[in-house]
Scaffold this active site. Structure first.
Site, short mmCIF file in Angstrom:
data_model
loop_
_atom_site.label_atom_id
_atom_site.label_comp_id
_atom_site.label_asym_id
_atom_site.label_seq_id
_atom_site.Cartn_x
_atom_site.Cartn_y
_atom_site.Cartn_z
N ASN A 1 0.86 -1.18 0.00
CA ASN A 1 0.00 0.00 0.00
C ASN A 1 0.90 1.23 0.00
O ASN A 1 1.48 1.58 1.03
CB ASN A 1 -0.90 -0.03 1.25
CG ASN A 1 -1.73 1.23 1.40
OD1 ASN A 1 -1.82 2.05 0.49
ND2 ASN A 1 -2.33 1.39 2.57
N LYS B 1 0.10 4.24 -0.32
CA LYS B 1 -0.57 5.41 0.27
C LYS B 1 -0.35 6.65 -0.62
O LYS B 1 -0.28 6.52 -1.83
CB LYS B 1 -0.08 5.63 1.71
CG LYS B 1 -0.17 4.36 2.55
CD LYS B 1 0.01 4.61 4.03
CE LYS B 1 -0.01 3.27 4.75
NZ LYS B 1 -0.03 3.43 6.20
N HIS C 1 -9.51 1.02 4.71
CA HIS C 1 -8.25 1.16 5.45
C HIS C 1 -8.51 2.06 6.67
O HIS C 1 -9.30 3.00 6.59
CB HIS C 1 -7.17 1.77 4.54
CG HIS C 1 -5.81 1.72 5.15
ND1 HIS C 1 -5.39 2.64 6.08
CD2 HIS C 1 -4.79 0.85 4.98
CE1 HIS C 1 -4.15 2.32 6.46
NE2 HIS C 1 -3.78 1.24 5.81
N GLU D 1 -6.91 4.43 7.84
CA GLU D 1 -6.70 5.87 7.59
C GLU D 1 -7.94 6.49 6.93
O GLU D 1 -8.27 7.64 7.18
CB GLU D 1 -5.44 6.06 6.73
CG GLU D 1 -4.18 5.80 7.55
CD GLU D 1 -3.00 5.30 6.76
OE1 GLU D 1 -3.00 5.39 5.52
OE2 GLU D 1 -2.06 4.78 7.40
N GLU E 1 -5.54 -5.38 10.52
CA GLU E 1 -4.52 -4.37 10.80
C GLU E 1 -4.81 -3.66 12.12
O GLU E 1 -5.64 -2.76 12.17
CB GLU E 1 -4.50 -3.32 9.68
CG GLU E 1 -4.22 -3.89 8.32
CD GLU E 1 -3.62 -2.83 7.41
OE1 GLU E 1 -2.47 -3.00 7.01
OE2 GLU E 1 -4.29 -1.82 7.15
N GLY F 1 2.35 1.91 10.80
CA GLY F 1 3.29 3.02 10.65
C GLY F 1 3.98 3.41 11.95
O GLY F 1 4.59 4.47 12.04
N SER G 1 3.30 -2.55 10.33
CA SER G 1 4.76 -2.58 10.50
C SER G 1 5.37 -3.93 10.16
O SER G 1 6.35 -4.36 10.78
CB SER G 1 5.15 -2.13 11.92
OG SER G 1 4.71 -0.81 12.15
N GLY H 1 4.90 1.13 4.86
CA GLY H 1 6.24 1.70 4.76
C GLY H 1 7.23 0.82 4.01
O GLY H 1 7.99 1.31 3.16
C1 PEP Z 1 -0.86 -0.08 6.20
O1 PEP Z 1 -0.99 1.12 6.09
O2 PEP Z 1 -1.72 -0.84 5.74
C2 PEP Z 1 0.32 -0.57 6.88
C3 PEP Z 1 0.33 -1.81 7.30
O3 PEP Z 1 1.35 0.31 7.06
P1 PEP Z 1 2.78 0.00 7.73
O4 PEP Z 1 3.27 -1.28 7.11
O5 PEP Z 1 3.62 1.16 7.39
O6 PEP Z 1 2.55 -0.16 9.19
#
Ligand code: PEP
Length: 248
Positions: free
Chosen positions: A9, A11, A94, A96, A166, A172, A212, A234
């Site tokens: 992703n 983003k 998601h 966010e 998640e 993040g 993460s 990330g």
């Molecule tokens: C995400 O935004 O779906 C995600 C898992 O981000 P990160 O891997 O950066 O934690």
């Protein structure tokens, strides 16, 4: 057997040139992947990335999808538009989007339904906040989100969807759920599906972990029996890092 699926992703990152360069570098690094590889660039980069990944094992995903086919929805993008440029997956709900854009369980369900209606596989995100985990309501939260997201779906459609568990506190932040925590809560998500559609069907649904996940922790997470892949933020922005997750 469930084929693992690992999706990046991106983003709101990457200009057009950066997106093409990233996927160009990624292609040879993931060519022998044993899992389904998906990249989810920003809308503006989808077409160029689609051209770049033609004939490879990388599939294309969008980061959202509207619930209507067309109409007066300024600034939105529809499933037929995405389908026409080769999009095969779409991240829906998601955290966010739930947090910053007022996404509700009902809208998540409607977006996922429209994706499926156009042959696009939704990657539906569920997960609890830190406060919810500390209050001991994680299982209830992910169960409600999962059941709501699949409301009135046919068994055939449920079999196609991908769910991404998640925990919001792990996105993040560099904090990952422990392998056991991730596995256990994904088991709760699977039970929620089983409660409506039966165990046999629930056992066919792919459920990813996200939060993460990176080159260092991917193989241990992927070794857990309930975890069928990852949604990677990330660590998907650098070809080498993402390829290490994909080649867990
Ligand atoms: C995400 O935004 O779906 C995600 C898992 O981000 P990160 O891997 O950066 O934690």
């Amino acid at each position: 057997m469930r084929t693992p699926i690992i999706a990046g992703n991106w983003k709101m990152n990457m200009t057009l040139a950066e997106a093409v360069a990233l996927v160009r570098e990624l292609k040879p690094l993931v060519a022998d992947a044993k899992c389904q590889v998906v990249v989810c660039p920003p809308y503006i980069c989808l077409h160029a990335v689609a051209e770049e990944i033609k004939g490879t094992n990388i599939a294309l995903g969008a980061q959202n999808i509207h619930w209507a086919d067309k109409g007066a929805f300024t600034g939105e993008i529809s499933a037929p538009m995405l389908k026409a440029i080769g999009v095969q997956y779409a991240i829906i709900g998601h955290s966010e989007r739930r947090q910053y854009f007022g996404e509700t369980d009902e809208r998540v369900r409607d977006r996922a339904a429209n994706a499926l209606a156009h042959g696009i596989i939704p990657i539906i995100c569920v997960g609890e906040s830190l406060e919810q985990r500390e209050n001991g309501v994680t299982d209830a939260v992910v169960t409600v989100q999962t059941v709501a997201a699949l409301k009135d779906f046919s068994p055939a459609d449920v079999e196609k969807v991908v769910i991404a568990y998640e925990p919001i506190w792990a996105i993040g932040t560099g904090k990952t759920a422990t392998n056991a925590e991730a596995n256990e809560t994904i088991g709760v998500v699977r039970n929620a599906i089983a409660g409506v559609y039966g165990k046999e069907l629930a056992n066919k649904v792919r459920i990813q972990y996200g939060g993460s996940m990176n080159a260092k922790n991917a193989s241990a997470l992927m070794a857990m029996p309930e975890i069928d892949g990852g949604l990677i933020g990330g660590a998907s922005l650098k070809a080498e890092d993402f390829s290490k997750v994909v080649n867990f």
